[in-house]
Design a protein around this motif. Structure first.
Motif, PDB file in Angstrom:
ATOM      1  N   MET A 141      79.709  88.306   1.133  1.00  0.00           N
ATOM      2  CA  MET A 141      79.820  87.453   2.331  1.00  0.00           C
ATOM      3  C   MET A 141      81.294  87.218   2.670  1.00  0.00           C
ATOM      4  SD  MET A 141      77.961  83.877   3.267  1.00  0.00           S
ATOM      5  CE  MET A 141      78.220  82.941   1.783  1.00  0.00           C
ATOM      6  N   GLN A 142      82.061  86.874   1.640  1.00  0.00           N
ATOM      7  CA  GLN A 142      83.482  86.571   1.871  1.00  0.00           C
ATOM      8  C   GLN A 142      84.179  87.778   2.500  1.00  0.00           C
ATOM      9  OE1 GLN A 142      86.382  87.481  -0.563  1.00  0.00           O
ATOM     10  NE2 GLN A 142      87.623  86.685   1.121  1.00  0.00           N
ATOM     11  N   ARG A 143      83.925  88.966   1.928  1.00  0.00           N
ATOM     12  CA  ARG A 143      84.606  90.158   2.455  1.00  0.00           C
ATOM     13  C   ARG A 143      84.072  90.568   3.825  1.00  0.00           C
ATOM     14  NH1 ARG A 143      85.736  94.128  -2.698  1.00  0.00           N
ATOM     15  NH2 ARG A 143      86.122  92.456  -4.194  1.00  0.00           N
ATOM     16  N   SER A 144      82.759  90.510   3.979  1.00  0.00           N
ATOM     17  CA  SER A 144      82.197  90.935   5.272  1.00  0.00           C
ATOM     18  C   SER A 144      82.637  89.997   6.393  1.00  0.00           C
ATOM     19  CB  SER A 144      80.667  90.965   5.225  1.00  0.00           C
ATOM     20  OG  SER A 144      80.211  91.713   4.131  1.00  0.00           O
ATOM     21  N   MET A 145      82.639  88.698   6.105  1.00  0.00           N
ATOM     22  CA  MET A 145      82.997  87.738   7.148  1.00  0.00           C
ATOM     23  C   MET A 145      84.502  87.768   7.450  1.00  0.00           C
ATOM     24  SD  MET A 145      80.110  86.706   8.094  1.00  0.00           S
ATOM     25  CE  MET A 145      80.616  85.535   9.347  1.00  0.00           C
ATOM     26  N   SER A 146      85.275  88.412   6.568  1.00  0.00           N
ATOM     27  CA  SER A 146      86.715  88.493   6.804  1.00  0.00           C
ATOM     28  C   SER A 146      87.073  89.622   7.758  1.00  0.00           C
ATOM     29  CB  SER A 146      87.468  88.722   5.491  1.00  0.00           C
ATOM     30  OG  SER A 146      87.189  87.673   4.594  1.00  0.00           O
ATOM     31  N   ILE A 147      86.134  90.532   7.989  1.00  0.00           N
ATOM     32  CA  ILE A 147      86.431  91.654   8.892  1.00  0.00           C
ATOM     33  C   ILE A 147      86.530  91.136  10.324  1.00  0.00           C
ATOM     34  CG2 ILE A 147      85.625  93.878   9.769  1.00  0.00           C
ATOM     35  CD1 ILE A 147      84.006  94.188   7.192  1.00  0.00           C
ATOM     36  N   ASP A 148      87.583  91.558  10.996  1.00  0.00           N
ATOM     37  CA  ASP A 148      87.750  91.131  12.381  1.00  0.00           C
ATOM     38  C   ASP A 148      87.190  92.222  13.301  1.00  0.00           C
ATOM     39  OD1 ASP A 148      88.519  90.220  14.816  1.00  0.00           O
ATOM     40  OD2 ASP A 148      90.673  90.491  14.506  1.00  0.00           O
ATOM     41  N   TYR A 149      86.059  91.948  13.898  1.00  0.00           N
ATOM     42  CA  TYR A 149      85.455  92.923  14.805  1.00  0.00           C
ATOM     43  C   TYR A 149      85.942  92.727  16.242  1.00  0.00           C
ATOM     44  CZ  TYR A 149      82.281  94.135  11.021  1.00  0.00           C
ATOM     45  OH  TYR A 149      81.763  94.557   9.829  1.00  0.00           O
ATOM     46  N   GLY A 150      86.842  91.770  16.397  1.00  0.00           N
ATOM     47  CA  GLY A 150      87.411  91.554  17.720  1.00  0.00           C
ATOM     48  C   GLY A 150      86.614  90.609  18.588  1.00  0.00           C
ATOM     49  N   THR A 151      86.098  89.535  18.002  1.00  0.00           N
ATOM     50  CA  THR A 151      85.387  88.538  18.803  1.00  0.00           C
ATOM     51  C   THR A 151      86.371  87.907  19.788  1.00  0.00           C
ATOM     52  OG1 THR A 151      84.133  87.981  16.828  1.00  0.00           O
ATOM     53  CG2 THR A 151      83.942  86.457  18.682  1.00  0.00           C
ATOM     54  N   PRO A 152      86.068  87.952  21.094  1.00  0.00           N
ATOM     55  CA  PRO A 152      87.001  87.311  22.029  1.00  0.00           C
ATOM     56  C   PRO A 152      87.028  85.792  21.827  1.00  0.00           C
ATOM     57  CG  PRO A 152      85.033  88.091  23.167  1.00  0.00           C
ATOM     58  CD  PRO A 152      84.920  88.563  21.754  1.00  0.00           C
ATOM     59  N   LYS A 153      88.113  85.183  22.225  1.00  0.00           N
ATOM     60  CA  LYS A 153      88.329  83.757  21.982  1.00  0.00           C
ATOM     61  C   LYS A 153      87.196  82.891  22.559  1.00  0.00           C
ATOM     62  CE  LYS A 153      91.287  80.847  20.097  1.00  0.00           C
ATOM     63  NZ  LYS A 153      91.360  80.765  18.631  1.00  0.00           N
ATOM     64  N   ASP A 154      86.637  83.308  23.682  1.00  0.00           N
ATOM     65  CA  ASP A 154      85.567  82.481  24.257  1.00  0.00           C
ATOM     66  C   ASP A 154      84.168  83.038  23.945  1.00  0.00           C
ATOM     67  OD1 ASP A 154      85.750  84.689  25.806  1.00  0.00           O
ATOM     68  OD2 ASP A 154      85.927  83.645  27.717  1.00  0.00           O
ATOM     69  N   GLY A 155      84.110  83.949  23.004  1.00  0.00           N
ATOM     70  CA  GLY A 155      82.802  84.461  22.561  1.00  0.00           C
ATOM     71  C   GLY A 155      82.327  83.594  21.410  1.00  0.00           C
ATOM     72  N   VAL A 156      81.146  83.031  21.552  1.00  0.00           N
ATOM     73  CA  VAL A 156      80.671  82.067  20.551  1.00  0.00           C
ATOM     74  C   VAL A 156      79.479  82.615  19.775  1.00  0.00           C
ATOM     75  CG1 VAL A 156      79.600  79.797  20.276  1.00  0.00           C
ATOM     76  CG2 VAL A 156      81.568  80.059  21.773  1.00  0.00           C
ATOM     77  N   TRP A 157      79.501  82.398  18.469  1.00  0.00           N
ATOM     78  CA  TRP A 157      78.399  82.843  17.626  1.00  0.00           C
ATOM     79  C   TRP A 157      77.386  81.731  17.428  1.00  0.00           C
ATOM     80  CZ3 TRP A 157      78.056  87.821  16.711  1.00  0.00           C
ATOM     81  CH2 TRP A 157      79.236  88.607  16.734  1.00  0.00           C
TER      82      TRP A 157
END
Ligand code: OTU
Length: 601
Positions: free
Chosen positions: A333-349
């Motif tokens: 989880m720690q490693r996968s969540m550290s990957i930056d897939y390029g979520t735009p600043k106003d893109g919300v999860w």
């Protein structure tokens, strides 16, 4: 300006010709009509724009109306329950008119403009939306736009080839083209609804049915389909809906010789729909449902200049939370969540732990290998663990879409049962019960504090167990997702303020986390969460742009974290836990009890 862009995209997709011009003009009329029909109150709301979805105040709950309260009129009496928990948006699972009999939980819509008769009337729904709004709760509905029920008026007329309804679906006179498609299409429900086409003898045609047979795929290569869906969307938006959950978007465009998933044209369609709502009802936002690989999901946010969906499901976090619980190891989880897939600043999860669907085990295989494990063997472990078959597993669940050849499967089950509550109750084991409650709270602590919008699945807030009775209903018995679609137990919910009950502990603890979140702007969605390697594989940690440190122990053992591992802002002398109120010294090792979580600020 944005209309020029819309025009460019529209003609780019449908071709520079008179037919496209005809449909584009029609689209302009549809928009004009919707603009004129928008109420003064909604226009006022539109003036404030749509960045409300970034607020720390956003907390969602998704529910099946019939399971939660039977119908719309009894729902009104339950609004206070939602407000009590602190929910600020309600996601109604499909509530538009769906076909009789099997309808995939409402995902087979036969009339987009009316609420299902079994829930009440459309006017009643508008009234509910209004009541919710007055309580500070926004409304989200499922919008099933990839397919309609085969009984939808469009489908019935297409069957008869009525003028104006040609080519709204993928229909073929022989198996030639369908067989070509089949070569590259995957099966979505391989065991309950195999293959992607259905032959109808009465009309002598093959129809594309990627999901269930009764769900006919709409043909977005036809601008008429695009326009009609736009019209429906705007009409519903004018009823006061704030969030549209766009169902199954990866499948909206099909091309021979491809998997017909995530194709570039899907992104064009979504960009156009976004331009349309921005123009007509700018306070409305899209929640996209695309449970695909993370690098594909992120594309559905679009770009800051050309948006698509404002909100997307964080499927990775969901899957990794369960993986961490099963393995007591947070490294994946720690490693996968550290990957930056390029979520735009106003893109919300949307951060969630359970929803109405199964859990499909999509992991980053390279990281698994890097951790010295075999991806296939690991997947088998997690599937068996969640079913409850793996020795020592606390979970109780079922397989979903088991493939006897490859042994591949997904899993079903409620949050509580997968966390061990069902097993603890069956075995009358107090210790197990305590651990199960802690696991449930731990999952909630991450989804409520991690960057994004927490989305609770109705019933999980009081520890609803698996609903084994679904097997008694033959219309749903074949689909194990019903295991976690239990009716709400209002008697149990009545215990929600009694700390001597499981319901009481769960409800009040979750309510407290929600309260803390809403009071603290650190939790706004434009403040990122950055995972930290704590050096202890059982402890997940992240900081929110140096403003807060969250630690979560994914094991039933006491764990120690070396304070130097989390020394990310010059280590103040001590921090305060926003939940328990205790002071945690940071000049020494940090100790966490079993499944303990700390929100340090
Ligand atoms: C969605 O799910 C809904 O969430 C399901 O409940 C529906 O059955 C389905 O659409 C059909 O309307 O394949 O296993 O990437 O994950 O669209 C669930 C998207 C699904 C898919 C998703 C689909």
């Amino acid at each position: 300006m944005s209309m020029d862009k819309l025009r460019t995209y529209y003609f780019g997709l449908y071709g520079e010709n008179g037919i496209t011009q005809f449909f584009f003009d029609q689209l302009m009329e549809i928009m004009e009509k919707a603009r004129a029909g928008r109420s003064t109150a909604l226009k006022k709301q539109d003036k404030k724009g749509n960045d409300w979805y970034l607020s720390e105040k956003m907390v969602g709950m998704m529910l099946y109306l019939d399971k939660f309260s039977d119908n719309l009129s009894s729902f009104e009496k339950r609004i206070d329950y939602l407000a009590d928990l602190g929910v600020t948006y309600v996601h109604f699972m499909p509530l538009l008119q769906s076909r009789e009999g099997q309808n995939d939980g409402g995902y087979a819509v036969s009339d987009y403009l009316n609420v299902d008769k079994k829930f009440g009337t459309t006017e009643q729904f508008e009234h509910v939306v209004d009541r919710l709004k007055k309580k500070g709760i926004r409304t989200c509905i499922d919008f099933v736009l990839n397919h309609t029920a085969k009984e939808h008026e469009w489908a019935l007329k297409s069957r008869k080839n009525e003028p104006g309804y040609e080519d709204m679906y993928y229909m073929f006179d022989n198996y030639g083209i369908p067989s070509e498609y089949e070569k590259t299409l995957t099966e979505i429900f391989p065991s309950v609804a195999p293959k992607n086409f259905t032959y109808y003898e009465d009309i002598g045609k093959f129809v594309m049915t990627r999901f269930y047979e009764f769900q006919w795929d709409l043909n977005y290569k036809n601008p008429n389909v695009f326009n009609r869906i736009a019209e429906v969307l705007l009409t519903l938006a004018n009823k006061g809906i704030d969030i549209f959950r766009l169902d199954a978007i990866p499948y909206m465009w099909k091309e021979l010789g491809t998997s017909s998933m995530n194709l570039p044209q899907v992104h064009t369609l979504l960009k156009m729909y976004e331009m349309i709502i921005e123009e007509v009802c700018p306070s409305v936002v899209f929640l996209g449902e695309a449970i695909v690989e993370p690098h594909e999901i992120v594309k559905y946010f679009g770009t800051p200049e050309e948006k698509e969906c404002h909100i997307m499901y964080n499927a990775s976090l969901m899957v990794l939370l369960w993986n961490s619980l099963a393995t007591r190891d947070v490294r994946l989880m720690q490693r996968s969540m550290s990957i930056d897939y390029g979520t735009p600043k106003d893109g919300v999860w949307i951060n969630y732990a359970r929803c109405h669907d199964d859990i499909g085990w999509g992991f980053e295989k390279d990281i698994i290998r890097d951790l010295g494990m075999d991806p296939e063997a690991h997947k088998q472990f997690i599937i068996q663990f969640m079913e409850g078959k793996f020795p020592g597993s606390f979970a109780k669940g079922e397989l979903y879409e088991f493939n006897p050849e490859t042994l591949d499967a997904r899993n079903s089950g409620t949050m509580a049962s997968l966390c061990g509550l069902e097993e603890a109750i069956l075995k009358k084991d107090r210790y197990k019960l305590e651990l199960a409650v802690k696991r449930i709270l731990l999952l909630n602590s991450v989804i409520i504090s991690y960057t994004g919008i927490p989305l609770l699945y109705s019933g999980d807030e009081i520890g609803t167990l698996n609903w084994w009775d679904y097997k008694k209903d033959e219309t749903i018995a074949h689909d194990s997702r019903w295991l976690h679609r239990a009716p709400m137990d209002w008697e149990k919910a009545g215990n929600r303020h009694d700390m001597g009950t499981v319901e009481g502990i769960l409800f009040s603890s979750i309510r407290e986390m929600i309260r803390v979140r809403k009071e603290n702007p650190i939790f706004a969605s434009n403040i990122s969460s950055i995972p930290i390697d704590t050096g202890n594989k059982a402890v997940f940690a992240f900081h929110r742009e140096d403003k807060m440190l969250v630690l979560a122990n994914f094991s039933e053992e006491r764990q120690v974290v070396n304070c130097n591992a989390v020394n990310w802002f010059g280590l103040p002398w001590e921090l305060h836990d926003l939940i328990q109120g205790k002071t945690v010294p940071l000049w020494d090792n940090i100790v966490l009890g079993p499944y303990e979580y700390l929100w340090l600020a």
